[in-house]
Motif scaffolding. Structure first.
Motif, PDB file in Angstrom:
ATOM      1  N   VAL A  84       0.975  -1.038   0.013  1.00 17.28           N
ATOM      2  CA  VAL A  84      -0.095   0.151   0.066  1.00 17.28           C
ATOM      3  C   VAL A  84       0.781   1.339  -0.004  1.00 17.28           C
ATOM      4  O   VAL A  84       2.025   1.229   0.644  1.00 17.28           O
ATOM      5  N   ILE A  85       0.421   2.143  -0.813  1.00 18.67           N
ATOM      6  CA  ILE A  85       1.278   3.537  -0.748  1.00 18.67           C
ATOM      7  C   ILE A  85       0.063   4.445  -0.139  1.00 18.67           C
ATOM      8  O   ILE A  85      -1.212   4.667  -0.559  1.00 18.67           O
ATOM      9  N   ARG A  97       4.369   6.424  -9.234  1.00 20.59           N
ATOM     10  CA  ARG A  97       3.141   6.010  -8.678  1.00 20.59           C
ATOM     11  C   ARG A  97       2.245   4.933  -9.990  1.00 20.59           C
ATOM     12  O   ARG A  97       1.821   4.054  -9.494  1.00 20.59           O
ATOM     13  N   GLU A  98       2.381   5.467 -11.002  1.00 20.44           N
ATOM     14  CA  GLU A  98       1.994   4.608 -12.237  1.00 20.44           C
ATOM     15  C   GLU A  98       2.503   3.300 -12.187  1.00 20.44           C
ATOM     16  O   GLU A  98       1.805   2.247 -12.567  1.00 20.44           O
ATOM     17  N   PHE A  99       4.117   3.321 -12.199  1.00 20.69           N
ATOM     18  CA  PHE A  99       4.497   2.148 -11.891  1.00 20.69           C
ATOM     19  C   PHE A  99       3.940   1.069 -11.133  1.00 20.69           C
ATOM     20  O   PHE A  99       3.501  -0.080 -11.456  1.00 20.69           O
ATOM     21  N   LYS A 103       1.547  -2.439 -11.134  1.00 20.24           N
ATOM     22  CA  LYS A 103       1.907  -3.674 -10.469  1.00 20.24           C
ATOM     23  C   LYS A 103       1.121  -4.256  -9.445  1.00 20.24           C
ATOM     24  O   LYS A 103       1.197  -5.069  -8.765  1.00 20.24           O
ATOM     25  N   GLY A 104      -0.152  -3.596  -9.336  1.00 17.59           N
ATOM     26  CA  GLY A 104      -1.297  -4.043  -8.305  1.00 17.59           C
ATOM     27  C   GLY A 104      -1.169  -3.320  -7.104  1.00 17.59           C
ATOM     28  O   GLY A 104      -1.807  -3.815  -6.066  1.00 17.59           O
ATOM     29  N   VAL A 105      -0.180  -2.512  -6.752  1.00 15.20           N
ATOM     30  CA  VAL A 105      -0.117  -1.799  -5.375  1.00 15.20           C
ATOM     31  C   VAL A 105      -1.363  -0.826  -5.142  1.00 15.20           C
ATOM     32  O   VAL A 105      -1.840  -0.078  -5.942  1.00 15.20           O
ATOM     33  N   LYS A 106      -1.973  -1.139  -3.882  1.00 18.69           N
ATOM     34  CA  LYS A 106      -3.240  -0.286  -3.531  1.00 18.69           C
ATOM     35  C   LYS A 106      -2.526   1.118  -2.889  1.00 18.69           C
ATOM     36  O   LYS A 106      -1.415   1.303  -2.559  1.00 18.69           O
ATOM     37  N   VAL A 107      -3.360   2.004  -3.782  1.00 18.47           N
ATOM     38  CA  VAL A 107      -3.235   3.575  -3.376  1.00 18.47           C
ATOM     39  C   VAL A 107      -4.059   4.210  -2.408  1.00 18.47           C
ATOM     40  O   VAL A 107      -5.352   4.305  -2.891  1.00 18.47           O
TER      41      VAL A 107
END
Length: 309
Positions: A84-85, A97-99, A103-107
């Motif tokens: 998560v970010i 952020r886009e990268f 890759k499926g990271v939750k924002v």
């Protein structure tokens, strides 16, 4: 002094806490569920890998995502990506952020300007974080509090001291606020402030048995600092123990604080009647030996320091 002496000096304490830092030893699994929050600070890449390998979930505080992205090549970026970010995204770079989103990271966007990114991550961890593994749901801080579960959960705040002094003080401030705002959670959760040089724990009122990681922490360079008000502290397992009859019957800014002490036993016992900070020096800090050879320049000091007086 033995344990009986300590309890006689400060009286019977309501709480006893076991702080076992050997979970940091490479290859050791103690069953803890570990959340790590990565701050926007420069970090030691090898230390980050070690902490990543023992972490169950990794949160990046806004620009902390930049640090992860810029520390690794593309293949490793995906391996070491956060789960998560969190932040108001005034620090994270758009391509970073886009990268990670790709890759499926939750924002998680939090626009509040009344809290730092570290606070936003800390509050998210306590109020919203869930275990990735369904059978370990009870390890999330909110379930520990709501259901009265005693789970070996740890939170590592990574990069807590690197960089500016105001940010370092904010890390300590947030640690204090977490114990103040989430007292029941924090009784069952261990919170660590860490960078490549130091490790810090908050010790609330009570008797604490601390088991340092001999592989991870140095014996030299430990200390105890009071928080907010004078603290009567009694210790054992240190080269310079504190308590009645010593040079440190109490700890107070403007009077006496404990720094540059040395651990001399497998276990350190600290009993305190007020909250204090326990800190140690990590072995990840590399010592630099300078060798002087004929014809090879060494360290150059200002002329005034080279002069003999």
């Amino acid at each position: 002094q033995n344990k009986a002496d300590i309890q006689l000096i400060l009286g019977k304490m309501e709480e006893k806490f076991i702080r076992d830092n050997t979970f940091l030893d490479p290859g050791k699994k103690d069953g803890s569920y570990i959340y790590t929050i990565v701050l926007n600070r420069p970090f030691n890449k090898e230390l980050f890998k070690q902490i990543f390998n023992i972490s169950d979930q990794l949160f990046a505080a806004d620009g902390g995502a930049n640090r992860i992205y810029e520390s690794f090549g593309e293949a490793e970026r995906e391996k070491y990506k956060p789960d998560v970010i969190i932040g108001d995204f005034d620090s994270i770079k758009q391509h970073v952020r886009e990268f990670f989103e790709n890759k499926g990271v939750k924002v998680v966007f939090n626009h509040s300007q009344s809290h730092t990114d570290l606070e936003k991550c800390a509050y998210y961890t306590f109020e919203h974080a869930e275990s990735i593994s369904p059978n370990k749901k009870q390890y999330s801080p909110k379930h520990i509090s709501a259901e009265g579960i005693k789970a070996p959960t740890k939170i590592i705040i990574f990069g807590a001291f690197g960089g500016r002094i105001d940010q370092t003080l904010n890390s300590i401030h947030v640690l204090w606020k977490m114990y103040k705002n989430y007292p029941e959670n924090c009784r069952e959760i261990e919170i660590f402030l860490m960078d490549e040089n130091s490790l810090m724990l908050y010790l609330e009122k009570g008797l604490h048995e601390i088991y340092p990681s001999e592989q991870f922490e140095q014996a030299d360079g430990c200390g105890i600092i009071p928080l907010g008000r004078p603290a009567k502290v009694v210790t054992e397992g240190l080269q310079y123990n504190m308590g009645p009859g010593t040079i440190a019957p109490s700890l107070e800014f403007g009077n006496f604080i404990s720094t540059s002490n040395t651990i001399v036993a497998k276990k350190v016992v600290v009993q305190t009647d007020e909250p204090v900070l326990w800190m140690t020096t990590l072995k990840t800090k590399q010592e630099v030996d300078v060798e002087f050879e004929e014809g090879v320049p060494g360290l150059v000091f200002p002329p005034s320091l080279n002069e003999k007086h």
